[in-house]
Design a protein around this motif. Structure first.
Motif, short mmCIF file in Angstrom:
data_model
loop_
_atom_site.label_atom_id
_atom_site.label_comp_id
_atom_site.label_asym_id
_atom_site.label_seq_id
_atom_site.Cartn_x
_atom_site.Cartn_y
_atom_site.Cartn_z
N ASP A 66 56.26 35.21 37.30
CA ASP A 66 57.06 34.82 38.47
C ASP A 66 56.28 33.95 39.45
O ASP A 66 56.38 34.13 40.66
CB ASP A 66 57.59 36.06 39.19
CG ASP A 66 58.54 36.86 38.33
OD1 ASP A 66 59.27 36.24 37.52
OD2 ASP A 66 58.57 38.10 38.45
N GLY A 67 55.48 33.01 38.94
CA GLY A 67 54.75 32.09 39.80
C GLY A 67 53.44 32.62 40.34
O GLY A 67 52.76 31.94 41.09
N ASP A 68 53.08 33.83 39.97
CA ASP A 68 51.81 34.42 40.39
C ASP A 68 50.84 34.40 39.23
O ASP A 68 51.21 34.75 38.10
CB ASP A 68 52.00 35.87 40.86
CG ASP A 68 52.82 35.97 42.13
OD1 ASP A 68 52.97 34.95 42.83
OD2 ASP A 68 53.29 37.07 42.43
N LEU A 69 49.61 34.00 39.50
CA LEU A 69 48.59 33.90 38.47
C LEU A 69 47.33 34.61 38.93
O LEU A 69 46.81 34.32 40.00
CB LEU A 69 48.27 32.42 38.18
CG LEU A 69 47.18 32.13 37.16
CD1 LEU A 69 47.63 32.53 35.77
CD2 LEU A 69 46.82 30.66 37.20
N HIS A 70 46.86 35.55 38.11
CA HIS A 70 45.62 36.29 38.40
C HIS A 70 44.59 35.85 37.37
O HIS A 70 44.79 36.01 36.17
CB HIS A 70 45.87 37.79 38.32
CG HIS A 70 44.65 38.60 38.57
ND1 HIS A 70 44.57 39.93 38.22
CD2 HIS A 70 43.45 38.31 39.13
CE1 HIS A 70 43.38 40.40 38.54
NE2 HIS A 70 42.69 39.43 39.09
N VAL A 71 43.49 35.27 37.86
CA VAL A 71 42.42 34.78 37.01
C VAL A 71 41.19 35.66 37.22
O VAL A 71 40.82 35.95 38.36
CB VAL A 71 42.06 33.31 37.35
CG1 VAL A 71 40.85 32.84 36.57
CG2 VAL A 71 43.25 32.40 37.11
N THR A 72 40.58 36.10 36.12
CA THR A 72 39.33 36.85 36.22
C THR A 72 38.21 35.97 35.68
O THR A 72 38.43 34.97 35.02
CB THR A 72 39.39 38.18 35.44
OG1 THR A 72 39.65 37.91 34.08
CG2 THR A 72 40.46 39.10 36.00
N GLY A 73 36.99 36.35 35.95
CA GLY A 73 35.81 35.58 35.58
C GLY A 73 35.17 35.03 36.84
O GLY A 73 35.57 35.34 37.96
N GLU A 74 34.15 34.21 36.65
CA GLU A 74 33.43 33.64 37.80
C GLU A 74 33.93 32.23 38.07
O GLU A 74 33.68 31.31 37.29
CB GLU A 74 31.93 33.61 37.53
CG GLU A 74 31.14 33.14 38.72
CD GLU A 74 29.65 33.17 38.49
OE1 GLU A 74 28.92 32.86 39.44
OE2 GLU A 74 29.20 33.52 37.38
N ILE A 75 34.66 32.05 39.18
CA ILE A 75 35.14 30.74 39.58
C ILE A 75 34.01 30.03 40.31
O ILE A 75 33.49 30.53 41.31
CB ILE A 75 36.39 30.85 40.47
CG1 ILE A 75 37.56 31.41 39.65
CG2 ILE A 75 36.75 29.48 41.06
CD1 ILE A 75 38.82 31.67 40.45
N LEU A 76 33.63 28.87 39.79
CA LEU A 76 32.54 28.09 40.38
C LEU A 76 33.04 26.92 41.22
O LEU A 76 32.36 26.49 42.14
CB LEU A 76 31.61 27.57 39.28
CG LEU A 76 30.96 28.66 38.42
CD1 LEU A 76 30.17 28.03 37.27
CD2 LEU A 76 30.05 29.54 39.27
N SER A 77 34.23 26.39 40.89
CA SER A 77 34.76 25.28 41.68
C SER A 77 36.28 25.20 41.54
O SER A 77 36.86 25.63 40.55
CB SER A 77 34.13 23.95 41.26
OG SER A 77 34.60 23.55 40.00
N LEU A 78 36.89 24.62 42.59
CA LEU A 78 38.32 24.31 42.61
C LEU A 78 38.45 22.85 43.00
O LEU A 78 37.79 22.40 43.93
CB LEU A 78 39.07 25.14 43.65
CG LEU A 78 39.22 26.62 43.42
CD1 LEU A 78 39.82 27.27 44.66
CD2 LEU A 78 40.09 26.90 42.23
#
Length: 90
Positions: A66-78
Motif C-alpha cells: 500500500d505504498g509503504d516500503l520497509h528496507v533493512t540493511g545499512e543505508i549509506l546514501s540516498l
C-alpha cells in the motif's frame, strides 16, 4: 506531526510524504509507487514524480504494501533523481 506539516506545506504532492532512515538499521518510505530496481547494494524507489536511489550494504525489502516500503540493511546514501525536461532521469 506539526513539523512534517510545516516541511511539506508548499509541496505540490510530488514530495515524498515521509522518509525515515535509521543509521545502521534501514529505512521506511511512504508514497512509493514502484520499486524499479533491487539488489543487496542498491534499491531504486519510484514516487509520483521523482525516484530515490538508495545505496548500502545487505539491503533487503522487508515489507512493501500500500505504498509503504520497509528496507533493512545499512543505508549509506540516498540520491533524489529528478526527471529532466524531456522526462528522463539523470
Amino acid at each position: 506531526m506539526r513539523l512534517y506539516e510545516e516541511i511539506f506545506k508548499n509541496a505540490d504532492g510530488a514530495a515524498l510524504a515521509r522518509c525515515v532512515v535509521v543509521p545502521d538499521g534501514g529505512g521506511y518510505f511512504e508514497g512509493v509507487k514502484a520499486v524499479e530496481d533491487f539488489s543487496p547494494t542498491r534499491i531504486v524507489i519510484c514516487f509520483r514524480k521523482d525516484r530515490v536511489i538508495v545505496e548500502g550494504e545487505d539491503l533487503t525489502i522487508k515489507k512493501y504494501c500500500d505504498g509503504d516500503l520497509h528496507v533493512t540493511g545499512e543505508i549509506l546514501s540516498l540520491q533524489v533523481d529528478r526527471p529532466t525536461s524531456k522526462g528522463e532521469g539523470i
